[in-house]
Scaffold this motif. Structure first.
Motif, PDB file in Angstrom:
ATOM      1  N   ALA A 131     -43.273  17.206  15.724  1.00  0.00           N
ATOM      2  CA  ALA A 131     -43.669  18.360  15.093  1.00  0.00           C
ATOM      3  C   ALA A 131     -42.759  19.014  14.170  1.00  0.00           C
ATOM      4  CB  ALA A 131     -44.356  19.582  15.798  1.00  0.00           C
ATOM      5  N   SER A 132     -42.829  18.753  12.602  1.00  0.00           N
ATOM      6  CA  SER A 132     -41.816  19.121  11.500  1.00  0.00           C
ATOM      7  C   SER A 132     -42.071  20.331  10.764  1.00  0.00           C
ATOM      8  CB  SER A 132     -42.302  17.854  10.624  1.00  0.00           C
ATOM      9  OG  SER A 132     -41.637  18.302   9.167  1.00  0.00           O
ATOM     10  N   TYR A 133     -41.185  21.185  10.838  1.00  0.00           N
ATOM     11  CA  TYR A 133     -41.551  22.458  10.332  1.00  0.00           C
ATOM     12  C   TYR A 133     -41.038  22.058   9.153  1.00  0.00           C
ATOM     13  CZ  TYR A 133     -41.757  25.145  14.794  1.00  0.00           C
ATOM     14  OH  TYR A 133     -42.298  25.555  15.870  1.00  0.00           O
ATOM     15  N   TRP A 155     -50.726  23.937  13.492  1.00  0.00           N
ATOM     16  CA  TRP A 155     -50.177  22.494  13.339  1.00  0.00           C
ATOM     17  C   TRP A 155     -49.264  22.047  14.503  1.00  0.00           C
ATOM     18  CZ3 TRP A 155     -44.990  21.581  12.608  1.00  0.00           C
ATOM     19  CH2 TRP A 155     -44.329  22.470  12.738  1.00  0.00           C
ATOM     20  N   ALA A 175     -44.571  21.458   4.184  1.00  0.00           N
ATOM     21  CA  ALA A 175     -45.824  20.901   4.543  1.00  0.00           C
ATOM     22  C   ALA A 175     -45.704  20.434   6.035  1.00  0.00           C
ATOM     23  CB  ALA A 175     -46.219  19.801   3.472  1.00  0.00           C
ATOM     24  N   SER A 176     -45.816  21.535   6.824  1.00  0.00           N
ATOM     25  CA  SER A 176     -45.583  21.135   8.234  1.00  0.00           C
ATOM     26  C   SER A 176     -46.681  20.146   8.932  1.00  0.00           C
ATOM     27  CB  SER A 176     -45.598  22.243   9.089  1.00  0.00           C
ATOM     28  OG  SER A 176     -44.556  23.161   8.720  1.00  0.00           O
ATOM     29  N   LYS A 177     -46.171  19.299   9.728  1.00  0.00           N
ATOM     30  CA  LYS A 177     -47.339  18.229  10.202  1.00  0.00           C
ATOM     31  C   LYS A 177     -46.780  17.724  11.448  1.00  0.00           C
ATOM     32  CE  LYS A 177     -45.723  14.414   7.023  1.00  0.00           C
ATOM     33  NZ  LYS A 177     -45.089  15.159   6.023  1.00  0.00           N
ATOM     34  N   ILE A 178     -47.460  16.637  11.986  1.00  0.00           N
ATOM     35  CA  ILE A 178     -47.189  16.073  13.009  1.00  0.00           C
ATOM     36  C   ILE A 178     -46.764  14.566  12.480  1.00  0.00           C
ATOM     37  CG2 ILE A 178     -47.585  15.094  15.509  1.00  0.00           C
ATOM     38  CD1 ILE A 178     -49.454  17.708  15.958  1.00  0.00           C
ATOM     39  N   ILE A 179     -45.644  14.034  13.016  1.00  0.00           N
ATOM     40  CA  ILE A 179     -45.154  12.693  12.594  1.00  0.00           C
ATOM     41  C   ILE A 179     -45.283  11.857  13.707  1.00  0.00           C
ATOM     42  CG2 ILE A 179     -43.542  11.374  11.486  1.00  0.00           C
ATOM     43  CD1 ILE A 179     -42.480  13.583   9.996  1.00  0.00           C
ATOM     44  N   PHE A 180     -45.795  10.699  13.508  1.00  0.00           N
ATOM     45  CA  PHE A 180     -45.798   9.640  14.648  1.00  0.00           C
ATOM     46  C   PHE A 180     -44.626   8.724  14.384  1.00  0.00           C
ATOM     47  CE2 PHE A 180     -49.136  11.045  17.641  1.00  0.00           C
ATOM     48  CZ  PHE A 180     -49.835  11.990  16.809  1.00  0.00           C
ATOM     49  N   GLY A 181     -44.336   8.037  15.632  1.00  0.00           N
ATOM     50  CA  GLY A 181     -43.626   6.712  15.340  1.00  0.00           C
ATOM     51  C   GLY A 181     -44.499   5.745  15.570  1.00  0.00           C
ATOM     52  N   SER A 182     -44.132   4.511  15.251  1.00  0.00           N
ATOM     53  CA  SER A 182     -44.888   3.256  15.039  1.00  0.00           C
ATOM     54  C   SER A 182     -45.446   2.903  16.480  1.00  0.00           C
ATOM     55  CB  SER A 182     -44.206   2.095  14.573  1.00  0.00           C
ATOM     56  OG  SER A 182     -42.848   1.899  15.058  1.00  0.00           O
ATOM     57  N   TYR A 234     -47.129   6.636  21.886  1.00  0.00           N
ATOM     58  CA  TYR A 234     -46.345   7.033  20.358  1.00  0.00           C
ATOM     59  C   TYR A 234     -45.610   8.374  20.897  1.00  0.00           C
ATOM     60  CZ  TYR A 234     -50.086   4.270  18.131  1.00  0.00           C
ATOM     61  OH  TYR A 234     -50.844   3.116  17.715  1.00  0.00           O
ATOM     62  N   GLU A 252     -39.870  19.813  17.921  1.00  0.00           N
ATOM     63  CA  GLU A 252     -40.854  19.792  18.949  1.00  0.00           C
ATOM     64  C   GLU A 252     -41.294  18.450  19.155  1.00  0.00           C
ATOM     65  OE1 GLU A 252     -42.893  24.127  18.068  1.00  0.00           O
ATOM     66  OE2 GLU A 252     -43.674  22.908  19.762  1.00  0.00           O
ATOM     67  N   TYR A 295     -53.104  15.884   5.632  1.00  0.00           N
ATOM     68  CA  TYR A 295     -53.069  16.860   6.656  1.00  0.00           C
ATOM     69  C   TYR A 295     -53.808  18.153   5.842  1.00  0.00           C
ATOM     70  CZ  TYR A 295     -50.931  21.175   8.560  1.00  0.00           C
ATOM     71  OH  TYR A 295     -50.562  22.365   9.109  1.00  0.00           O
ATOM     72  N   GLY A 332     -49.041   0.828  14.097  1.00  0.00           N
ATOM     73  CA  GLY A 332     -48.874   2.281  14.680  1.00  0.00           C
ATOM     74  C   GLY A 332     -49.771   3.024  13.687  1.00  0.00           C
ATOM     75  N   TYR A 367     -55.072   9.847  10.093  1.00  0.00           N
ATOM     76  CA  TYR A 367     -54.145   8.872  10.111  1.00  0.00           C
ATOM     77  C   TYR A 367     -54.938   7.466  10.125  1.00  0.00           C
ATOM     78  CZ  TYR A 367     -51.131  12.176  12.259  1.00  0.00           C
ATOM     79  OH  TYR A 367     -50.283  13.451  12.627  1.00  0.00           O
ATOM     80  N   PHE A 415     -43.507  15.464  21.396  1.00  0.00           N
ATOM     81  CA  PHE A 415     -44.479  14.929  22.213  1.00  0.00           C
ATOM     82  C   PHE A 415     -44.423  13.384  22.545  1.00  0.00           C
ATOM     83  CE2 PHE A 415     -47.009  18.862  20.687  1.00  0.00           C
ATOM     84  CZ  PHE A 415     -46.385  19.112  19.539  1.00  0.00           C
ATOM     85  N   PRO A 471     -51.598  20.853   2.259  1.00  0.00           N
ATOM     86  CA  PRO A 471     -50.313  20.928   1.814  1.00  0.00           C
ATOM     87  C   PRO A 471     -49.615  19.568   1.596  1.00  0.00           C
ATOM     88  CG  PRO A 471     -50.707  21.766   4.176  1.00  0.00           C
ATOM     89  CD  PRO A 471     -52.006  21.376   3.562  1.00  0.00           C
ATOM     90  N   ASP A 472     -50.053  18.689   2.446  1.00  0.00           N
ATOM     91  CA  ASP A 472     -49.317  17.369   2.385  1.00  0.00           C
ATOM     92  C   ASP A 472     -50.312  16.208   2.273  1.00  0.00           C
ATOM     93  OD1 ASP A 472     -46.625  16.121   4.396  1.00  0.00           O
ATOM     94  OD2 ASP A 472     -47.896  15.114   2.786  1.00  0.00           O
ATOM     95  N   TYR A 485     -55.930  16.536  10.632  1.00  0.00           N
ATOM     96  CA  TYR A 485     -55.306  15.186  10.257  1.00  0.00           C
ATOM     97  C   TYR A 485     -56.035  14.249  10.100  1.00  0.00           C
ATOM     98  CZ  TYR A 485     -51.339  18.099  12.009  1.00  0.00           C
ATOM     99  OH  TYR A 485     -50.402  19.012  12.552  1.00  0.00           O
TER     100      TYR A 485
END
Lengths: 113, 110
Positions: B90-92, A98, B95-102, B86, B32, A48, A42, A35, B34, A55-56, A33
């Protein structure tokens, strides 16, 4: 190495120049990843990779930004014609899968003057 | 759309007081979740994940699917807890990926 390594640690560049940021993930990690962390902000998702494919790419701010990953390992984030608003800390992370723990590099602090 | 919201940019509490860092998520499916932490001049690192049901450094986080929340709590704050926190999902998806908050900056006052 044992962790995610990013180079350079700091980069000062003139507006309009191109820069390349490098990320060496942990060996065996399939997910990678990028960022961006701006001052007081943030984590902004950029792109990714799963293996060598991306894919993204939805987070790339403009077409001046591009990234590639080769051999399922090293990744390079390229910013063309840098602008002052590109100044930020660029973070790379890798994970075995992932949705498992992401390990972060120390970041590259980019300053565009 | 998948989203992680941390409503507080800054949270300041006295040492010994309880801490609650809020996190809400938007996700259709089984998430999921974190919590990651970044101490001053250190790398961002995993603090805990909900499937582990662990208490790390006195912190716990419970997934509340009804309220779509994953708040981070600690009963008695310590000065060394001062850091940026933070919440991540984990987003299924295609295009799965990890999304973070601000992120929320936690400051513990002596």
């Amino acid at each position: 190495g044992a962790g995610v390594s990013q180079s350079p640690s700091n980069k000062v560049t003139e507006k309009g120049k191109d820069v390349e940021l490098r990320c060496d993930p942990i060996s065996g990690h399939t997910a990678l990843y990028w960022y961006r962390q701006s001052l007081g902000q943030g984590l902004e998702f950029l792109i990714y990779f799963q293996g060598n494919s991306a894919p993204d790419k939805s987070g790339l701010p403009s077409d001046r930004f591009s990234a590639e990953r080769t051999g399922g390992s090293v990744s390079t984030l390229t910013i063309q014609r840098t602008q002052q608003e590109d100044s930020a800390v660029y973070l790379c992370a890798s994970s075995f899968e992932w949705n498992t723990e992401a390990f972060f590099g120390q970041g590259t602090r980019l300053t565009v003057v | 759309a998948q989203r992680v919201t941390q409503p507080e940019k800054l949270l300041s509490v006295f040492k010994g007081a309880p801490v609650e860092l809020k996190c809400n998520y938007s996700y259709s499916g089984s998430p999921e979740l974190f919590w990651y932490v970044q101490y001053s001049r250190q790398r961002l690192q995993l603090l805990l994940r909900h499937i582990s049901r662990e208490s790390i450094k006195g912190f716990t986080a419970d997934l509340n699917k009804g309220e779509t929340s994953f708040h981070l709590k600690k009963p008695f704050a310590q000065e060394e807890d001062s850091a940026m926190y933070y919440c991540a999902l984990a987003s299924y998806s295609s295009a799965s990926k990890i999304i973070f908050g601000s992120g929320t900056r936690l400051s513990i006052r002596p």
